[in-house]
Design an enzyme around this catalytic site. Sequence first.
Site, PDB file in Angstrom:
ATOM      1  N   GLU A 196     -32.444  -7.273  20.815  1.00  0.00           N
ATOM      2  CA  GLU A 196     -32.472  -7.672  19.397  1.00  0.00           C
ATOM      3  C   GLU A 196     -33.787  -7.107  18.860  1.00  0.00           C
ATOM      4  O   GLU A 196     -34.794  -7.801  18.789  1.00  0.00           O
ATOM      5  CB  GLU A 196     -32.414  -9.192  19.236  1.00  0.00           C
ATOM      6  CG  GLU A 196     -32.120  -9.542  17.790  1.00  0.00           C
ATOM      7  CD  GLU A 196     -32.499 -10.972  17.397  1.00  0.00           C
ATOM      8  OE1 GLU A 196     -31.984 -11.453  16.382  1.00  0.00           O
ATOM      9  OE2 GLU A 196     -33.329 -11.601  18.071  1.00  0.00           O
ATOM     10  N   ASP A 243     -33.545 -11.675  23.149  1.00  0.00           N
ATOM     11  CA  ASP A 243     -33.768 -12.314  21.853  1.00  0.00           C
ATOM     12  C   ASP A 243     -35.140 -11.966  21.283  1.00  0.00           C
ATOM     13  O   ASP A 243     -36.148 -11.992  22.012  1.00  0.00           O
ATOM     14  CB  ASP A 243     -33.691 -13.834  22.079  1.00  0.00           C
ATOM     15  CG  ASP A 243     -33.846 -14.618  20.797  1.00  0.00           C
ATOM     16  OD1 ASP A 243     -32.921 -14.604  19.986  1.00  0.00           O
ATOM     17  OD2 ASP A 243     -34.912 -15.246  20.609  1.00  0.00           O
ATOM     18  N   ASP A 274     -28.084 -14.728  27.149  1.00  0.00           N
ATOM     19  CA  ASP A 274     -29.140 -14.546  26.176  1.00  0.00           C
ATOM     20  C   ASP A 274     -30.463 -14.797  26.896  1.00  0.00           C
ATOM     21  O   ASP A 274     -30.563 -15.728  27.702  1.00  0.00           O
ATOM     22  CB  ASP A 274     -28.972 -15.585  25.049  1.00  0.00           C
ATOM     23  CG  ASP A 274     -29.201 -14.975  23.696  1.00  0.00           C
ATOM     24  OD1 ASP A 274     -30.269 -14.377  23.513  1.00  0.00           O
ATOM     25  OD2 ASP A 274     -28.339 -15.118  22.823  1.00  0.00           O
ATOM     26  N   HIS A 311     -23.985 -15.056  15.395  1.00  0.00           N
ATOM     27  CA  HIS A 311     -24.327 -16.461  15.180  1.00  0.00           C
ATOM     28  C   HIS A 311     -25.417 -16.634  14.108  1.00  0.00           C
ATOM     29  O   HIS A 311     -25.736 -17.762  13.758  1.00  0.00           O
ATOM     30  CB  HIS A 311     -24.794 -17.068  16.499  1.00  0.00           C
ATOM     31  CG  HIS A 311     -26.058 -16.424  16.981  1.00  0.00           C
ATOM     32  ND1 HIS A 311     -26.116 -15.107  17.364  1.00  0.00           N
ATOM     33  CD2 HIS A 311     -27.318 -16.894  17.086  1.00  0.00           C
ATOM     34  CE1 HIS A 311     -27.355 -14.797  17.692  1.00  0.00           C
ATOM     35  NE2 HIS A 311     -28.110 -15.871  17.539  1.00  0.00           N
ATOM     36  N   ASP A 312     -26.023 -15.534  13.635  1.00  0.00           N
ATOM     37  CA  ASP A 312     -27.073 -15.632  12.617  1.00  0.00           C
ATOM     38  C   ASP A 312     -26.577 -15.225  11.229  1.00  0.00           C
ATOM     39  O   ASP A 312     -27.356 -15.209  10.277  1.00  0.00           O
ATOM     40  CB  ASP A 312     -28.250 -14.707  12.973  1.00  0.00           C
ATOM     41  CG  ASP A 312     -29.026 -15.207  14.169  1.00  0.00           C
ATOM     42  OD1 ASP A 312     -29.005 -16.428  14.431  1.00  0.00           O
ATOM     43  OD2 ASP A 312     -29.656 -14.381  14.852  1.00  0.00           O
TER      44      ASP A 312
HETATM   45  C1  GLC Z   1     -32.935 -14.640  17.269  1.00  0.00           C
HETATM   46  C2  GLC Z   1     -31.642 -15.433  17.373  1.00  0.00           C
HETATM   47  C3  GLC Z   1     -31.707 -16.579  16.424  1.00  0.00           C
HETATM   48  C4  GLC Z   1     -32.872 -17.459  16.782  1.00  0.00           C
HETATM   49  C5  GLC Z   1     -34.171 -16.663  16.827  1.00  0.00           C
HETATM   50  C6  GLC Z   1     -35.270 -17.440  17.508  1.00  0.00           C
HETATM   51  O1  GLC Z   1     -33.069 -14.011  16.055  1.00  0.00           O
HETATM   52  O2  GLC Z   1     -30.542 -14.580  17.136  1.00  0.00           O
HETATM   53  O3  GLC Z   1     -30.521 -17.330  16.431  1.00  0.00           O
HETATM   54  O4  GLC Z   1     -32.999 -18.485  15.838  1.00  0.00           O
HETATM   55  O5  GLC Z   1     -34.030 -15.467  17.557  1.00  0.00           O
HETATM   56  O6  GLC Z   1     -35.029 -17.520  18.880  1.00  0.00           O
END
Ligand code: GLC
Length: 548
Positions: free
Chosen positions: A227, A170, A69, A302-303
């Site tokens: 993402e 991310d 990540d 994970h979200d």
């Molecule tokens: C992304 C991650 C999430 C995190 C956020 C801030 O959306 O998937 O888990 O809290 O970024 O880094």
Amino acid sequence: MKGITSKLDYIQQLGINVIWLSPVYRSPMDDNGYDISDYYHIDPCFGIDCDMDDLIQEARKRDIKIVMDLVINHCSDQHKWFQKAKADPECDYARYFYIKEGVSGGPPNNWRSIFGGSAWEPIEGSTYYYLHLFSKKQVDLNWENAKLREEIYSMINWWLDKGIAGFRLDAITYLKKVEGLPSFEADGADGLVSVSHGSLNRKGIEVFLKELKERTYGRCHAMTIGEAIGIPEEEFMHFISEEDGYFSMIFDFSFCDLNLNPPNNFWYEIKEWTPDELKDRMFHSHRLADEEGWLRVCMENHDQPHWIDHYLPPEGRNYYGATMLAAMFLMLRGTPYIYQGQELVMRNCAFTSIDDYDDCSTKNQYHRAVQEGYNREEAMRFIHAQSRDNARRPFQWDDSDYAGFTAGTPWIKVNENYKEVNARREQLDSHSVLAWYKELIALRRYSKYSKILTEGSMIPVFCDVENLVGYKRVQKEDCLTVLCNYQNREQKINLGKPIKMVIKGKYSMGQIYGNLIRLRPYEAIILEMRATAENKSKAGVEVYEKST
Ligand code: GLC
């Protein structure tokens, strides 16, 4: 880290060839590692630096690659850069961040952070504030500063040299902030406005994304998964076109938050949704990706809460519902990602007290709901349904203490169902959901259908049939049809011509009468057909009203 290395055989047997690790860098863990305080070292809670080298090597022996990540929109407030900036808000390091003087005794603008409250935090003992789009422990990095960009590129190249296969980027569409960081009209009773107006996929971000690729992973064609939230449709291909997209693929989030209201996605504003909305959104993204782009397909991460609880009504949360969803997503065009435990049907589980939750976003959503006038019980109901901690539980390996995850004490409670739901038990059962995942992955990777399933195009079928997700994978004359009956009652489909062969199915292979197929509640079936003009035109449908 050593734990993952010791389980590589399980991962390989499942048919996985790439592991995406959530952040394992040094971090105070305010947001599960998405607040990095040192990009060059592994956090002691995961092991020591050479454990990572061992993991890369051991994985390589099994033809498995490691993707890390990459959190470069922000870093932890404990990172040495920010420590220096905070100590002297006028020093060079202060320009690595967005540090501004307050206005009339308040923050520089009215942006609301994604995890709640003002997106600005005062720097103690000064008139300055710093910007954080996420929690106040996650300080936004100033990508306008070339020096900062150079530091980030060196770090990325350092990891690539170590043998990392690529990165999941991310929150990458937040890198560019609008010039001058102005206030916008408030969109909530708190007088604040979602940060997305001033920071999500803003004009100029393409310059950062191109440079980032050219200076780092683009040079070695490493795998990248963006993402990339909030991209308008017309820009989709800039991100993923095979020729010169910023990334190898992006996540398809189109249907993940079907039950929420963007841009704030407050968990107390739950909406009703239908399987047809899910399929429309999913197929829409695939149409956008077309033949030249590539998606990362996933339904759990994970979200998100566990998908069986998220995408199925209570009557569908069973073996058939789980196997139907698995078939629906594993046959799609794109790279499928399986979130740890999804293959076992690990489930959501509720804590009675908010204090038992670890996730900062869960705590914030709870307080937002209470602020909006919901009582504590109601607020906890939203948390139970949506909390990110639902999926962030120790993996359930077996029925020993803490589900065999650790000999120590895990950071959060294990789901109490671990004695029934665990990898060891499912490995011994040839009809388990785990076994079904293995079959489907093998079909995709090692069967005579591998080429259609990886390279073939995807054509949605029976789009107007309620609660049916149907699509074809087509390559030259070969064609597979995937049908998923997304409801708790039967339906009969007229395919327009006889089926050549049932490749996979549950419920002892579906029921076929000439051109008709009867799908039972939550049944998924994969059929081999011939891709002919006739096949496309004659398809029709008959819906049985019988409830089960
Ligand atoms: C992304 C991650 C999430 C995190 C956020 C801030 O959306 O998937 O888990 O809290 O970024 O880094």
